[in-house]
Design a protein around this motif. Structure first.
Motif, mmCIF file in Angstrom:
data_model
loop_
_atom_site.group_PDB
_atom_site.id
_atom_site.type_symbol
_atom_site.label_atom_id
_atom_site.label_comp_id
_atom_site.label_asym_id
_atom_site.label_seq_id
_atom_site.Cartn_x
_atom_site.Cartn_y
_atom_site.Cartn_z
ATOM 1 N N PRO A 122 0.436 -1.236 0.374
ATOM 2 C CA PRO A 122 -0.216 0.406 0.071
ATOM 3 C C PRO A 122 0.841 1.648 0.212
ATOM 4 C CG PRO A 122 -0.114 -0.871 2.358
ATOM 5 C CD PRO A 122 0.828 -1.786 1.289
ATOM 6 N N THR A 123 2.036 1.305 1.090
ATOM 7 C CA THR A 123 2.632 2.394 0.201
ATOM 8 C C THR A 123 4.093 2.222 -0.317
ATOM 9 O OG1 THR A 123 3.767 2.295 2.271
ATOM 10 C CG2 THR A 123 1.656 3.039 2.641
ATOM 11 N N GLU A 124 4.353 3.555 -1.078
ATOM 12 C CA GLU A 124 5.614 4.086 -1.779
ATOM 13 C C GLU A 124 6.758 2.453 -0.874
ATOM 14 O OE1 GLU A 124 6.614 7.204 -3.474
ATOM 15 O OE2 GLU A 124 8.302 6.588 -4.752
ATOM 16 N N TYR A 125 6.873 3.588 0.403
ATOM 17 C CA TYR A 125 7.817 3.491 1.558
ATOM 18 C C TYR A 125 8.096 1.330 1.455
ATOM 19 C CZ TYR A 125 10.887 2.293 5.224
ATOM 20 O OH TYR A 125 11.827 1.052 5.905
ATOM 21 N N ILE A 126 6.938 1.046 1.388
ATOM 22 C CA ILE A 126 6.986 -0.685 1.339
ATOM 23 C C ILE A 126 7.796 -1.616 0.144
ATOM 24 C CG2 ILE A 126 5.528 -2.792 2.070
ATOM 25 C CD1 ILE A 126 3.892 -0.802 3.764
ATOM 26 N N VAL A 172 9.518 0.122 -1.969
ATOM 27 C CA VAL A 172 11.436 0.862 -2.172
ATOM 28 C C VAL A 172 12.031 -0.173 -1.778
ATOM 29 C CG1 VAL A 172 12.557 2.014 -2.087
ATOM 30 C CG2 VAL A 172 10.416 3.157 -2.927
ATOM 31 N N SER A 173 11.048 -0.305 0.049
ATOM 32 C CA SER A 173 12.076 -0.966 0.867
ATOM 33 C C SER A 173 12.171 -2.758 0.651
ATOM 34 C CB SER A 173 12.124 -0.479 2.108
ATOM 35 O OG SER A 173 10.420 -0.743 2.403
ATOM 36 N N ARG A 174 11.139 -3.139 -0.099
ATOM 37 C CA ARG A 174 11.081 -4.533 -0.288
ATOM 38 C C ARG A 174 11.341 -4.747 -0.978
ATOM 39 N NH1 ARG A 174 10.736 -3.063 5.311
ATOM 40 N NH2 ARG A 174 10.470 -4.778 6.423
ATOM 41 N N ARG A 195 4.878 -8.743 8.364
ATOM 42 C CA ARG A 195 4.184 -8.062 9.218
ATOM 43 C C ARG A 195 2.772 -8.165 8.300
ATOM 44 N NH1 ARG A 195 8.466 -5.122 8.463
ATOM 45 N NH2 ARG A 195 8.145 -2.655 9.619
ATOM 46 N N ALA A 196 2.254 -7.073 8.547
ATOM 47 C CA ALA A 196 1.560 -5.873 7.470
ATOM 48 C C ALA A 196 1.538 -6.825 6.167
ATOM 49 C CB ALA A 196 1.691 -4.678 7.806
ATOM 50 N N LEU A 212 3.445 -7.803 4.529
ATOM 51 C CA LEU A 212 4.291 -8.570 3.995
ATOM 52 C C LEU A 212 4.596 -10.119 4.024
ATOM 53 C CD1 LEU A 212 7.352 -6.338 5.031
ATOM 54 C CD2 LEU A 212 6.247 -6.603 3.307
#
Lengths: 343, 933, 197
Positions: free
Chosen positions: C40-44, C46-48, C180-181, C183
């Motif tokens: 749902p978020t760009e952060y996730i 990008v980071s994953r 989590r969430a 992931l």
């Protein structure tokens, strides 16, 4: 529509030439907001000696924020060990355990690798007699581009009407991506309640016209607060005099806590004479924190200080003096003792 | 975006409270006085916050808001924290074993009363002893308890050493203190033997604001201490060498002809004449064969020999000669050569203290000395001086040299200049209310009139006496000039019945003699042993009446209230436990928390905390307010105010005396005290039933005496939380300011000396830098000089230093979990990385610090700001925070400088909170090594 | 997947180690990571991008109906106990629609009976996307877990009427990989043969 652009933004200016590292801001915040057992390791506001590893330990190397293209950068989620602290003590055993003189009072935690909010207090850097250090309070930067809120999968975080970044703890599912994404590492996790927590900017006080506890209780009068868009010391120091700079602006989150960078006494030469050419704190270290603008800011501060010493008058110095304490509080001058309970 | 309100409620709720009252913290965090709002919910203090309601005193000077610190901001955590003890306890094992039995108040007071009766009956009332305390909440009740029974009290100065002997030698007083907002008006501030970043948290802003107002800040310290952070210059000086630095600056000022000669002539003794062949002042008895011994002389450029005015210092432009040698004919017809003190000083400085010569001693570059000297000579300079130099063996010399530097540069009595000590005063009602014999203003008036009578009586004996000088005499009690009056006026006695000098207590009762007589731990340049000096002092009667309890006057009962002897005693708790404790039949500790001393006592009586009883913060010039600490909540569990506790204790004594069939006793002065009347005496026949009534009476009496606004009462204070004083009153610490009282201006001490020419309370009536007392001449300390710090503790490479820390008021709050969480949570010693590396020590390793006295264990904090060769152990940790409960005090020999016993010389005579031997500890020699956990 | 009726053995059914389970045939389930693009978020996202997650590819499931309750026993291989921030977790997914791979969507939220190793009992969540969850109230669910030989066995149970379209799915979070969430590893829909319901 860009929702936040029409809203006012609260900002802080912290004068590092006034901060004495006394932790009153930290404690004022703790007493008000994080005094539960499950919050014992939380310090939404904390003061560290710099250079140092700070809190959480080595936070500057933990990533998060945005890159030059404003893409999110992967961050490390600080662990309880990184934060440290939250010590329990053995008062009862020491006082009444019948082993007085044998068992002494100390934190009941393994000594190895121990850390705490202010563990490296007054250690600093350099080599005697040219060692150097200064104090720096940190709290949530209530960023205009909050990496934490943008990372949150459940939409629990948002910019409040006053520009504060707050979290709806009803919605927070404890996924902790905010803790990874925040480049300042000022978000904590409450393991009992399974929600993240961070500085709420004292929004319940702001609602009542009372300044945040850190600002209002700072005995060093080092903290200013106010609307960034309205006349006042905060706006003047940031926009007009340009002596207040964000910490690690390169993190890309547009923080709203600004710092007046620290001047420092001259170092000594080999023969112990004073080296009047240099400040004690290496300017490149300050540049690494506050960006290249720090050099101009420091020169401006020194020049205005010199001007007053030579009998001149300086608007900047008067602003920083804040003859009347209430000038530090911006529009939030209500007395907390006059608040009517919210019921 | 949806309206999200529900989640905010839990935080909004935190601001709720049921009531809010005024509070402050009456611990001796001199000068405190932070007005706090204390918030109560469900009958519990939930938090406190500075009021921020202090008005600016002077236009153009910042206000005091928001006075406070991190301890005050979480004080409520100590009300119900894990260190709070709130039931009477009786020892259930050996002393110090940590086994306790909870007992009733009735049992506790009855048993303690019995042991006090035993002590009085068998050994007299002075076998009941208390330590000095500066804690305002307990000074009053404890003092009155001891006055009521006729017990012994130890002088606070000698007990804690937070006073300034060098200021005393120079000015005849050390209660000198500007208002904190006056710091803003300085042009140059020297942090010198002080660390205001730690010790002046509520007021530091006046310094950083002064800097923005054009002031320069100089930090002079051996380590790069926290106060260097906001300084313009860091002057790094070798430990305990500061006298040489100051004297060298004086040398520069004199040599470069930038001294303030007019100031020198009027204000200092540097204009007085000294006989070359004896080194003694030229005296009236020398010149005329009669008259005053303390009438000294100057040299008038026109008429030659001139009696130095003892009543007024102003010279109205007369340029008294400061240099040269003159011949004077004495009454016996012989001629002697005399020189002004300045001449002698200049010769000595040019010989020993040029900037180049001082560098070998201080490590400070000559250019820095010159730069600093020139700044001081041309700017209103404030030496922001603390209580550190006083704790160095030759700290008196260091302080005298600092004062001299200010003297030659005209730096006192002028806005933004001067040096500071510690001063208490203004609350005259606290003495009046305790001195009178019945309630009401008429009785207060009687005490006032009696005091006025004493002052005018003294002024008749010596017409040159100002009110300050006369009140100063009163503090010497009957031993001073007061003794020459027909009758000691009522209410003018020392505040505490019987006063003892702690040095004698340590010598006779704690057996410090061996340590004090170890030559290399003291001043080995002296021709005589410590004991010889002390014996001479006793033989000459310099301490008559004060040199108790002697070895055969064994104390029986120790009542510790507002004090923590085992924590604070320099020389260590083991000396006390070994030598004193076995003599004591009963030890009572009264506190709100468990301490080292409490742990080794027989009874623990739980006191009400701040917020649980009515009291006031220490009053003095730094913040000229009376600040209320109201009773905000009831004392927790069984704790109670000291006033109530002592009333009940005295009632228990009366009851037990009746049951035991004993009725009265006589104190050493022959005054008869009746057991049945003790409680009535204490409570003024029941009127002073609790501390609230007492506080109200003190406020009303202060208003009557004119130091508070007319009509001020405890109730009116409850409206505003604090009130600004309106006049100095007559307490010595206030009169020592020697300045006009201006309600709308910052306060600068010594203005009367400078502007009006009021004399100083010294032997010479001037700021006195030349002391021709025989001992000072023998030790070559007639003028301030540098002397090396003795190798106290043995021949070791490291020096142990200390200082007030950031995190506690002495030991108060050192066990508060919130405060402990703002640092490492346990004591540490700070060492330089090079010293640590040489010993294989890394940050946070446990180390053993040792010398010939003893050792202690502590975790090391490795920091490059520490000077190589220095070990810093900040002060105040409880012994019970150290392994085996041994803290840094254990390796301090607990020396006192021999010259503290000198007397018989003008101001060098005992005065309450004044001249006496004081304990020192700084730069004790030691070493450290890695210890195994 | 067949849902066996066992109306007399409710107590034992809550215990994943109970013998009642061993007589039943477990169904193998394949799982796949929630798609990165769906995070749902760009952060996730990008980071994953370079940090694999949801690699628990297999699990087995057994289901029993007892009274009005549905009991689902999940079992999967998990080689490492987490020692970081996040616990191993699993959920039974109930609902309908074609967005099980993303753990639901705004339009079609799914129900998650959620167990995690660091909390007692179970949560009944409403999930409208990866990690976009809300707690549902009013419905009681429970969970119990056991671990043996690097295998988790977890029984999740709740009201059988919560099942829609006779189907369920499974999600598994590997705590030692900080999952989590969103992931997570998620299965597709498994149809439930609700014997007597």
């Amino acid at each position: 529509m860009n929702e936040t652009s029409e809203k006012r933004q609260i900002a802080w200016v912290i004068d590092l030439n006034k901060c004495i590292g006394c932790q009153t801001c930290s404690v004022a915040c703790k007493v008000l907001w994080t005094r539960e057992e499950s919050e014992k390791a939380q310090w939404w506001c904390s003061v560290n000696t710099l250079p140092g590893k700070g809190t959480p330990k080595d936070w500057e190397g933990m990533g998060g924020g945005f890159d030059d293209a404003m893409a999110p950068k992967t961050g490390h989620q600080p662990t309880p060990a990184d934060f440290g602290g939250g010590f329990d003590f053995n008062h009862e055993e020491v006082f009444f355990g019948g082993s007085a003189g044998k068992v002494h009072l100390e934190p009941q935690a393994p000594r190895e690798g121990r850390w705490a909010m202010n563990w490296d207090e007054d250690q600093g850097a350099g080599e005697w007699p040219n060692s150097y250090y200064f104090y720096m309070p940190r709290m949530c930067n209530h960023c205009s581009k909050p990496a934490c809120a943008e990372a949150c999968p459940s939409g629990a975080m948002y910019k409040n009407d006053d520009g504060l970044v707050v979290r709806d703890e009803e919605i927070c599912s404890g996924s902790r991506f905010c803790m990874e994404a925040c480049p300042y590492k000022k978000i904590y996790f409450n393991y009992e309640r399974q929600v993240a927590q961070h500085c709420i900017g004292c929004f319940p006080r702001i609602e009542k016209g009372v300044a945040p506890a850190c600002v209002r209780q700072c005995p060093g009068r080092a903290m200013f607060t106010g609307w960034l868009s309205e006349d006042g010391p905060v706006r003047d120091l940031v926009m007009k005099h340009k002596v207040a700079l964000p910490l690690h602006g390169e993190y890309g989150t547009s923080p709203n806590v600004y710092y007046v960078p620290p001047l420092s006494p001259h170092p000594l030469n080999e023969d112990m004479s004073i080296n009047a050419e240099k400040p004690r704190i290496p300017p490149e270290e300050l540049e690494a924190m506050f960006g290249p603008e720090v050099h101009d800011a420091l020169s401006r501060l020194q020049a205005e200080m010199d001007k007053v010493r030579e009998g001149g008058s300086s608007e900047l110095m008067k602003t920083l003096i804040a003859y009347k304490w209430q000038e530090l509080l911006g529009p939030f001058t209500e007395d907390p003792a006059n608040i009517i309970a919210t019921g | 975006m949806p309206e999200r309100k529900a989640h905010k409620q839990q935080y909004q709720d935190r601001l709720e409270f049921d009531s809010v009252k005024w509070g402050t913290h009456c611990a001796d965090c001199y000068p405190g006085n932070c007005p706090m709002r204390v918030f109560v919910k469900d009958n519990k203090v939930v938090r406190e916050e500075q009021s921020g309601t202090l008005p600016a005193v002077e236009e153009g000077v910042p206000d005091y808001n928001p006075m406070g610190c991190m301890q005050g901001a979480c004080w409520n955590h100590s009300l119900d924290g894990p260190d709070r003890i709130s039931h009477p306890l009786k020892r259930a094992g050996e002393r110090g074993e940590g086994k306790w039995e909870q007992i009733s108040w009735d049992q506790a007071l009855t048993e303690i009363a019995d042991s006090m009766l035993d002590a009085i009956e068998e050994h007299g009332p002075r076998s009941i002893v208390r330590d000095g305390t500066p804690e305002t909440a307990v000074v009053g009740p404890t003092g009155r308890l001891f006055e009521t029974i006729g017990g012994f009290g130890l002088d606070l100065n000698g007990s804690i050493g937070d006073f300034n002997p060098g200021l005393y030698v120079s000015f005849g007083k050390m209660q000198i203190e500007s208002s904190a907002d006056e710091w803003f008006c300085s042009e140059l501030i020297l942090f010198w033997h002080s660390n205001p970043v730690f010790t002046r948290i509520p007021f530091y802003h006046f310094i950083s604001e002064a800097r923005y107002n054009g002031c320069e800040i100089v930090n002079i310290s051996p380590d790069i201490n926290p106060s260097h952070t906001h300084a313009d210059y860091q002057i790094t000086v070798n430990g305990a060498s500061d006298a040489a630095l100051a004297l060298s600056m004086v040398q520069v000022v004199l040599e470069e002809d930038i001294a303030d000669l007019e100031f020198i002539r009027e204000q200092t003794d540097l204009s007085l004449l000294v006989r070359s062949e004896t080194g003694r002042y030229l005296r009236e008895i020398d010149v005329s064969g009669e008259g005053r011994e303390d009438q000294l002389y100057q040299w008038d450029p026109d008429s030659g020999l001139k009696q130095a005015d003892r009543g007024n210092l102003l010279l109205n432009g007369l340029e008294i000669v400061l240099e040269g040698e003159f011949e004077v004919k004495l009454h016996d017809g012989t001629s002697v050569c005399v020189k002004p003190v300045l001449n002698i000083l200049r010769e000595q400085l040019n010989r020993d203290y040029t900037p180049e010569k001082q560098q070998a001693v201080t490590g400070v570059h000559p250019d820095s000395v010159r730069m600093l000297a020139r700044k001081i000579a041309t700017r209103r300079t404030n030496i922001m001086h603390g209580m550190n130099a006083a704790k160095i063996y030759h700290g008196d010399l260091i302080e005298r040299a600092m004062c001299l530097l200010l003297g030659v540069t005209g730096n006192w009595g002028r806005r933004g200049s001067g040096i500071r000590g510690w001063a208490v005063g203004l609350m005259d009602g606290s003495q009046l209310a305790m001195g009178k014999n019945k309630p009401g203003l008429l009785a207060a008036d009687a005490v006032l009139s009696s005091r006025e009578g004493a002052i005018s009586g003294l002024q008749q004996l010596d017409p040159t006496m100002t009110t300050e000088l006369a009140m100063n005499e009163l503090t010497k009690g009957p031993r001073g000039l007061l003794g020459q009056l027909q009758q000691v006026p009522e209410g003018t006695e020392l505040p505490f019945a019987a006063h003892s000098i702690p040095a004698f207590w340590w010598y006779y009762q704690v057996e410090f003699g061996n340590r004090w007589n170890t030559p290399e731990w003291g001043d080995s340049s002296l021709p005589r042993t410590f004991d010889e000096y002390m014996q001479e002092a006793l033989d000459k009667g310099w301490w008559n009446g004060l040199d108790h309890p002697r070895r055969d006057e064994v104390p029986q009962v120790l009542i510790e209230c507002g004090s923590n002897m085992l924590r604070k005693a320099r020389g260590g708790k083991e000396m006390l436990l070994k030598n004193l404790w076995p003599k004591l039949k009963t030890i009572v500790d009264i506190d709100f928390r468990m301490t080292a001393t409490a742990s080794y006592s027989d009874y623990f009586l739980p006191a009400a905390q701040h917020y649980e009883k009515v009291c006031f913060a220490i009053t003095g010039p730094q913040v000229m307010n009376l600040t209320l600490a109201d009773k905000v909540v009831e004392p927790v569990c069984e704790s109670k105010s000291e006033w109530r506790m002592f009333s009940e204790l005295l009632a228990a004594m009366s009851r037990r005396a009746e049951e035991r069939g004993i009725s009265e006793y006589s104190d050493p002065e022959g005054k008869i005290r009746r057991y049945a009347e003790l409680e009535q005496v204490f409570t003024m026949d029941g009127y002073y039933e609790n501390e609230e009534v007492v506080a109200d009476e003190q406020v009303r009496d202060s208003a009557y005496a004119g130091t508070l606004p007319e009509g001020t009462t405890l109730d009116s204070l409850r409206e505003t939380g604090f009130v600004r004083f309106t006049d100095w009153g007559k307490m010595p610490g206030a009169l020592h300011q020697a300045s006009p009282f201006e309600t709308d201006k910052v306060h600068t001490p010594f203005r009367h000396h400078v502007e009006r020419g009021d004399p100083f309370p010294t032997y010479s009536r001037r700021a006195q830098f030349y002391i021709d007392h025989e001992w000072f001449l023998e030790a070559n300390e007639q003028l301030p000089i540098h002397k090396p710090n003795p190798a106290m503790g043995g021949d070791y490479p490291m020096g142990l230093t200390s200082g007030h820390n950031r995190w506690s008021i002495h030991s108060i709050n050192h066990l508060n979990r919130t405060v402990l969480s703002t640092h490492r949570g346990s004591p540490n010693v700070m060492v330089n990385p090079s010293d640590a590396k040489a010993r294989g020590v890394q940050d946070d390793d446990l180390v053993r610090i040792f010398n010939d006295v003893s050792d202690f264990y502590c975790h090391a904090k490795v920091a490059p700001n520490v000077r190589p060769g220095q070990v810093i152990s900040y002060n105040g940790w409880e012994p019970l925070q150290y392994k085996d409960w041994n803290g840094a005090n254990e390796i301090e020999p607990g020396m006192v400088k021999w010259n503290g016993f000198s007397g018989g010389y003008g101001h060098l005579n005992f005065a309450f909170l004044g001249w006496q031997p004081i304990p020192i500890d700084r730069w004790t020699r030691c070493d450290f090594e890695l210890a195994m956990n | 997947m067949k849902v066996e009726r066992m109306d007399n053995e409710a107590a034992d059914l809550k215990d994943p180690a109970s013998a009642v389970w061993s007589g039943l045939t477990a169904e193998n389930i394949s799982l796949a990571p929630v798609p990165l693009a769906a995070q749902p978020t760009e952060y996730i996202r990008v980071s994953r991008a370079d940090q694999p997650y949801g690699e628990t590819a297999e699990a087995s499931a057994t289901a029993v109906g007892s009274g009005d309750q549905l009991y689902v026993r999940l079992e999967w291989q998990d080689d490492e106990r987490p020692n970081g921030e996040f616990a191993d977790a699993a959920a039974v997914i109930l609902g309908s629609g074609d967005n099980i791979a993303t753990l639901g969507s705004d339009d079609t939220p799914l129900k998650l009976w959620y167990w995690a190793d660091d909390r007692d009992g179970a949560l009944n969540l409403s999930s409208s996307g990866p990690g976009v969850v809300l707690k549902n109230s009013g419905v009681s669910v429970s969970a119990a877990a056991s671990r043996d030989d690097n295998r988790w066995a977890v029984v999740l149970s709740g009201p059988a009427k919560e099942v829609s379209d006779s189907q369920m799915g499974v999600a598994i979070w590997n705590g030692s990989n900080d999952e989590r969430a969103g992931l997570a590893a998620v299965s597709g829909w498994l149809s439930l043969d609700m014997e007597a319901s």
